[in-house]
Write an enzyme that holds these catalytic residues in place. Structure first.
Site, PDB file in Angstrom:
ATOM      1  N   SER A  44      57.622  41.640 -17.292  1.00  0.00           N
ATOM      2  CA  SER A  44      57.561  42.385 -18.337  1.00  0.00           C
ATOM      3  C   SER A  44      57.873  43.891 -18.062  1.00  0.00           C
ATOM      4  CB  SER A  44      56.032  42.511 -18.671  1.00  0.00           C
ATOM      5  OG  SER A  44      55.546  43.644 -19.470  1.00  0.00           O
TER       6      SER A  44
ATOM      7  N   GLU B  26      56.525  46.579 -18.948  1.00  0.00           N
ATOM      8  CA  GLU B  26      55.485  47.180 -18.367  1.00  0.00           C
ATOM      9  C   GLU B  26      55.560  47.267 -16.848  1.00  0.00           C
ATOM     10  OE1 GLU B  26      52.538  48.578 -20.131  1.00  0.00           O
ATOM     11  OE2 GLU B  26      53.847  48.558 -21.444  1.00  0.00           O
TER      12      GLU B  26
ATOM     13  N   TYR C 252      47.334  45.360 -16.147  1.00  0.00           N
ATOM     14  CA  TYR C 252      48.162  44.211 -16.642  1.00  0.00           C
ATOM     15  C   TYR C 252      49.433  44.624 -15.933  1.00  0.00           C
ATOM     16  CZ  TYR C 252      51.751  42.115 -19.819  1.00  0.00           C
ATOM     17  OH  TYR C 252      52.790  41.358 -20.053  1.00  0.00           O
TER      18      TYR C 252
HETATM   19  P1  NDP Z   1      50.329  36.232 -26.116  1.00  0.00           P
HETATM   20  O1  NDP Z   1      49.051  37.042 -25.934  1.00  0.00           O
HETATM   21  O2  NDP Z   1      50.602  36.005 -27.666  1.00  0.00           O
HETATM   22  O3  NDP Z   1      50.148  34.655 -25.545  1.00  0.00           O
HETATM   23  C1  NDP Z   1      49.305  34.510 -24.321  1.00  0.00           C
HETATM   24  C2  NDP Z   1      49.227  33.092 -23.889  1.00  0.00           C
HETATM   25  O4  NDP Z   1      48.477  33.002 -22.766  1.00  0.00           O
HETATM   26  C3  NDP Z   1      48.409  32.429 -25.109  1.00  0.00           C
HETATM   27  O5  NDP Z   1      48.610  31.189 -25.272  1.00  0.00           O
HETATM   28  C4  NDP Z   1      46.879  32.308 -24.205  1.00  0.00           C
HETATM   29  O6  NDP Z   1      46.068  31.255 -24.471  1.00  0.00           O
HETATM   30  C5  NDP Z   1      47.273  32.098 -22.739  1.00  0.00           C
HETATM   31  N1  NDP Z   1      46.512  32.204 -21.669  1.00  0.00           N
HETATM   32  C6  NDP Z   1      45.577  33.345 -21.723  1.00  0.00           C
HETATM   33  N2  NDP Z   1      44.740  32.894 -20.753  1.00  0.00           N
HETATM   34  C7  NDP Z   1      45.101  31.902 -20.021  1.00  0.00           C
HETATM   35  C8  NDP Z   1      44.302  31.071 -19.036  1.00  0.00           C
HETATM   36  N3  NDP Z   1      43.786  31.554 -18.066  1.00  0.00           N
HETATM   37  N4  NDP Z   1      45.352  29.886 -18.652  1.00  0.00           N
HETATM   38  C9  NDP Z   1      46.289  29.560 -19.379  1.00  0.00           C
HETATM   39  N5  NDP Z   1      46.858  30.304 -20.381  1.00  0.00           N
HETATM   40  C10 NDP Z   1      46.173  31.324 -20.693  1.00  0.00           C
HETATM   41  O7  NDP Z   1      51.612  36.505 -25.339  1.00  0.00           O
HETATM   42  P2  NDP Z   1      53.144  36.540 -25.850  1.00  0.00           P
HETATM   43  O8  NDP Z   1      53.414  35.043 -26.462  1.00  0.00           O
HETATM   44  O9  NDP Z   1      53.658  37.578 -26.686  1.00  0.00           O
HETATM   45  O10 NDP Z   1      53.902  36.711 -24.383  1.00  0.00           O
HETATM   46  C11 NDP Z   1      54.104  35.509 -23.742  1.00  0.00           C
HETATM   47  C12 NDP Z   1      54.230  35.945 -22.182  1.00  0.00           C
HETATM   48  O11 NDP Z   1      55.157  36.883 -21.825  1.00  0.00           O
HETATM   49  C13 NDP Z   1      52.784  36.631 -21.525  1.00  0.00           C
HETATM   50  O12 NDP Z   1      53.099  36.245 -20.112  1.00  0.00           O
HETATM   51  C14 NDP Z   1      53.222  38.281 -21.632  1.00  0.00           C
HETATM   52  O13 NDP Z   1      52.411  38.946 -20.645  1.00  0.00           O
HETATM   53  C15 NDP Z   1      54.704  38.329 -21.249  1.00  0.00           C
HETATM   54  N6  NDP Z   1      55.290  39.385 -22.230  1.00  0.00           N
HETATM   55  C16 NDP Z   1      55.279  39.358 -23.372  1.00  0.00           C
HETATM   56  C17 NDP Z   1      55.862  40.336 -24.177  1.00  0.00           C
HETATM   57  C18 NDP Z   1      56.153  40.655 -25.575  1.00  0.00           C
HETATM   58  O14 NDP Z   1      56.494  41.704 -26.101  1.00  0.00           O
HETATM   59  N7  NDP Z   1      55.624  39.728 -26.288  1.00  0.00           N
HETATM   60  C19 NDP Z   1      57.003  41.328 -23.294  1.00  0.00           C
HETATM   61  C20 NDP Z   1      56.953  41.242 -21.736  1.00  0.00           C
HETATM   62  C21 NDP Z   1      56.262  40.031 -21.373  1.00  0.00           C
HETATM   63  P3  NDP Z   1      44.698  31.306 -25.726  1.00  0.00           P
HETATM   64  O15 NDP Z   1      45.328  31.286 -27.064  1.00  0.00           O
HETATM   65  O16 NDP Z   1      43.880  30.205 -25.163  1.00  0.00           O
HETATM   66  O17 NDP Z   1      44.127  32.752 -25.372  1.00  0.00           O
HETATM   67  P1  GDR Z   2      52.328  47.093 -25.183  1.00  0.00           P
HETATM   68  O1  GDR Z   2      52.180  46.784 -26.836  1.00  0.00           O
HETATM   69  O2  GDR Z   2      51.381  47.883 -24.559  1.00  0.00           O
HETATM   70  O3  GDR Z   2      53.747  48.201 -24.814  1.00  0.00           O
HETATM   71  O4  GDR Z   2      52.692  45.858 -24.430  1.00  0.00           O
HETATM   72  P2  GDR Z   2      51.429  47.514 -27.995  1.00  0.00           P
HETATM   73  O5  GDR Z   2      52.068  46.794 -29.009  1.00  0.00           O
HETATM   74  O6  GDR Z   2      49.822  47.129 -27.457  1.00  0.00           O
HETATM   75  O7  GDR Z   2      51.472  48.986 -27.590  1.00  0.00           O
HETATM   76  C1  GDR Z   2      52.732  49.737 -27.845  1.00  0.00           C
HETATM   77  C2  GDR Z   2      52.517  51.171 -27.898  1.00  0.00           C
HETATM   78  O8  GDR Z   2      51.988  51.625 -29.238  1.00  0.00           O
HETATM   79  C3  GDR Z   2      50.891  52.495 -28.775  1.00  0.00           C
HETATM   80  N1  GDR Z   2      49.819  52.404 -29.883  1.00  0.00           N
HETATM   81  C4  GDR Z   2      49.085  51.499 -30.058  1.00  0.00           C
HETATM   82  N2  GDR Z   2      49.120  50.338 -29.642  1.00  0.00           N
HETATM   83  C5  GDR Z   2      47.938  49.355 -29.992  1.00  0.00           C
HETATM   84  N3  GDR Z   2      48.057  48.236 -29.675  1.00  0.00           N
HETATM   85  N4  GDR Z   2      47.387  49.821 -30.994  1.00  0.00           N
HETATM   86  C6  GDR Z   2      47.318  50.955 -31.520  1.00  0.00           C
HETATM   87  O9  GDR Z   2      46.423  51.351 -32.394  1.00  0.00           O
HETATM   88  C7  GDR Z   2      48.300  51.690 -31.098  1.00  0.00           C
HETATM   89  N5  GDR Z   2      48.499  53.114 -31.279  1.00  0.00           N
HETATM   90  C8  GDR Z   2      49.484  53.458 -30.695  1.00  0.00           C
HETATM   91  C9  GDR Z   2      50.291  52.049 -27.426  1.00  0.00           C
HETATM   92  O10 GDR Z   2      49.537  53.027 -26.517  1.00  0.00           O
HETATM   93  C10 GDR Z   2      51.604  51.909 -26.681  1.00  0.00           C
HETATM   94  O11 GDR Z   2      52.331  52.898 -26.198  1.00  0.00           O
HETATM   95  C11 GDR Z   2      53.256  44.660 -25.064  1.00  0.00           C
HETATM   96  C12 GDR Z   2      52.634  43.343 -24.601  1.00  0.00           C
HETATM   97  O12 GDR Z   2      53.037  42.410 -25.436  1.00  0.00           O
HETATM   98  C13 GDR Z   2      52.405  43.137 -23.146  1.00  0.00           C
HETATM   99  O13 GDR Z   2      52.207  41.857 -22.931  1.00  0.00           O
HETATM  100  C14 GDR Z   2      54.075  43.193 -22.837  1.00  0.00           C
HETATM  101  O14 GDR Z   2      54.291  42.952 -21.445  1.00  0.00           O
HETATM  102  C15 GDR Z   2      54.753  44.330 -23.298  1.00  0.00           C
HETATM  103  O15 GDR Z   2      54.725  44.660 -24.678  1.00  0.00           O
HETATM  104  C16 GDR Z   2      56.377  44.517 -22.875  1.00  0.00           C
END
Ligand code: NDP
Ligand code: GDR
Length: 326
Positions: free
Chosen positions: A127, A129, A151
């Site tokens: 990520s 992050e 995270y």
């Molecule tokens: P989501 O939060 O939508 O999905 C996370 C998934 O992980 C869910 O299917 C959840 O299952 C599963 N999970 C949680 N805990 C466990 C566990 N103990 N064992 C097995 N599975 C588990 O994330 P995204 O689809 O958005 O992201 C996919 C991956 O990419 C994640 O690893 C995230 O950190 C990473 N990522 C995401 C980004 C983004 O912008 N979306 C950017 C960079 C990285 P359940 O439904 O059961 O909770």
């Molecule tokens: P992020 O995503 O932390 O970048 O992680 P998120 O959408 O939660 O926050 C993005 C930015 O928005 C600001 N923010 C708020 N965020 C949330 N959720 N709710 C609010 O009300 C709000 N107001 C302002 C946050 O402070 C932050 O700066 C996501 C996740 O998908 C991670 O798993 C992944 O790795 C990274 O993106 C890349």
């Protein structure tokens, strides 16, 4: 027919990647946790071709069973506790799942293939992050990692463990450093979906206010449907490697809110938006913007969806849900 095992199948990316691999003719298996996972019906409805296997990243024996049942050519580790704000509240659990879960899966693969059977190719969901307090602008593969949340720290562990298994055991293990990617399938806890859902409720008179945290942070937002293609491309390369996947463009949260209100046709967005400490984080990642040059040159990947198209897609989806219930 190639076979793939996806952890995190119930998440946003799991659904898009499952769809992509089914379209490509893969035999797709998804790891699902919990005795009565509330998202199981959704996965069965949206991806009827996916075979679900019970398992949890914190239970290594269940990972062995999942590998045996799926005999995968490719493993995509998308499972994680992925909500940054929540990771401060449950830092240990986040570390067990998001960090140790990667090691558990890598070890299960290593031990399973000790007798010489072919190791599956491995994808780790790293990520942006991990860049946290950014040391370069834009961020690239070589940028020093400086995570700012439990995270982010957990993702750094998984990232380096993936590289270590590549170097120690000759794994075809790649790590995609993906920047924020969103879609109508995004969880409502993340800022884009929170904004588009709230705006749809405001437009239909069901909500008066949108309470936000930090409006000044900037993110490089892309479309999840584009990003899962990069994951697949990484595992089709002869040599495993790490890639930044991003649009190369950044926008503030304020710009996101302003654009989403405009798309919904609601003037004077400031009249609806307030801020609360409850949504501020103990440490913020102020600016993310990725340089996707390597992914473009080596994978032939590039984003296909603009920021405006993405926000429009999400606003229209939530307006449809609020007005038609679907
Ligand atoms: P989501 O939060 O939508 O999905 C996370 C998934 O992980 C869910 O299917 C959840 O299952 C599963 N999970 C949680 N805990 C466990 C566990 N103990 N064992 C097995 N599975 C588990 O994330 P995204 O689809 O958005 O992201 C996919 C991956 O990419 C994640 O690893 C995230 O950190 C990473 N990522 C995401 C980004 C983004 O912008 N979306 C950017 C960079 C990285 P359940 O439904 O059961 O909770
Ligand atoms: P992020 O995503 O932390 O970048 O992680 P998120 O959408 O939660 O926050 C993005 C930015 O928005 C600001 N923010 C708020 N965020 C949330 N959720 N709710 C609010 O009300 C709000 N107001 C302002 C946050 O402070 C932050 O700066 C996501 C996740 O998908 C991670 O798993 C992944 O790795 C990274 O993106 C890349």
């Amino acid at each position: 027919m190639p076979s793939a095992l996806i952890t995190g199948i119930t998440g946003q990316d799991g659904l898009y990647l499952g769809e992509l691999l089914l379209d490509k003719g893969y035999d797709v298996y998804g790891l699902i946790r919990g005795q009565n996972n509330p998202k199981e019906d959704l996965v069965r409805a949206e991806l009827p071709g996916v075979k679900l296997i019970n398992g949890d990243l914190t239970d290594t024996a269940s990972l062995f069973r999942a590998l045996d049942a799926s005999a995968p050519d490719e493993v995509y580790n998308l499972g994680a506790i992925s909500y940054v704000a929540y990771s401060w509240d449950q830092a240990q659990l986040t570390s067990q799942v998001t960090a140790m879960g990667v090691l558990n899966l890598l070890e299960a693969i290593r031990i399973n293939t000790v007798g010489g059977s072919t190791k599956p190719k491995f994808y780790q969901a790293s990520s942006s992050e991990m860049f946290g307090k950014v040391q370069d602008v834009p961020q690239r593969e070589s940028t020093l990692l400086w995570p700012r949340s439990p995270y982010g720290v957990a993702k750094v562990f998984g990232h380096y463990m993936t590289i270590n298994y590549r170097e120690s055991y000759n794994f075809h293990a790649s790590s995609g450093i993906l920047f924020n990617h969103e879609s109508p399938r995004r969880g409502p806890e993340f800022v884009t979906r929170k904004v588009t859902q709230s705006i749809a409720r405001i437009a239909t008179g069901k909500q008066n206010k949108l309470v936000m945290g930090n409006l000044d942070s900037e993110r490089d937002w892309g479309f999840a449907g584009d990003y899962v293609k990069a994951m697949w491309l990484m595992l089709q390369q002869d040599v495993a490697d790490d890639y930044v996947v991003s649009t190369g463009e950044t926008h503030s949260v304020r710009e996101l809110v302003e654009l989403a209100f405009a798309i919904a046709g609601i003037p004077n967005w400031q009249d609806y938006v307030t801020q609360s400490e409850a949504f501020m984080r103990p440490a913020e990642v102020d600016l993310l913007i990725g340089d996707p040059t390597k992914a473009k040159e080596k994978l032939g990947w590039q984003t296909e969806t603009s920021f405006e198209q993405l926000v429009t897609m999400m606003v229209e989806n939530d307006m449809r849900i609020e007005t038609q219930g679907a």
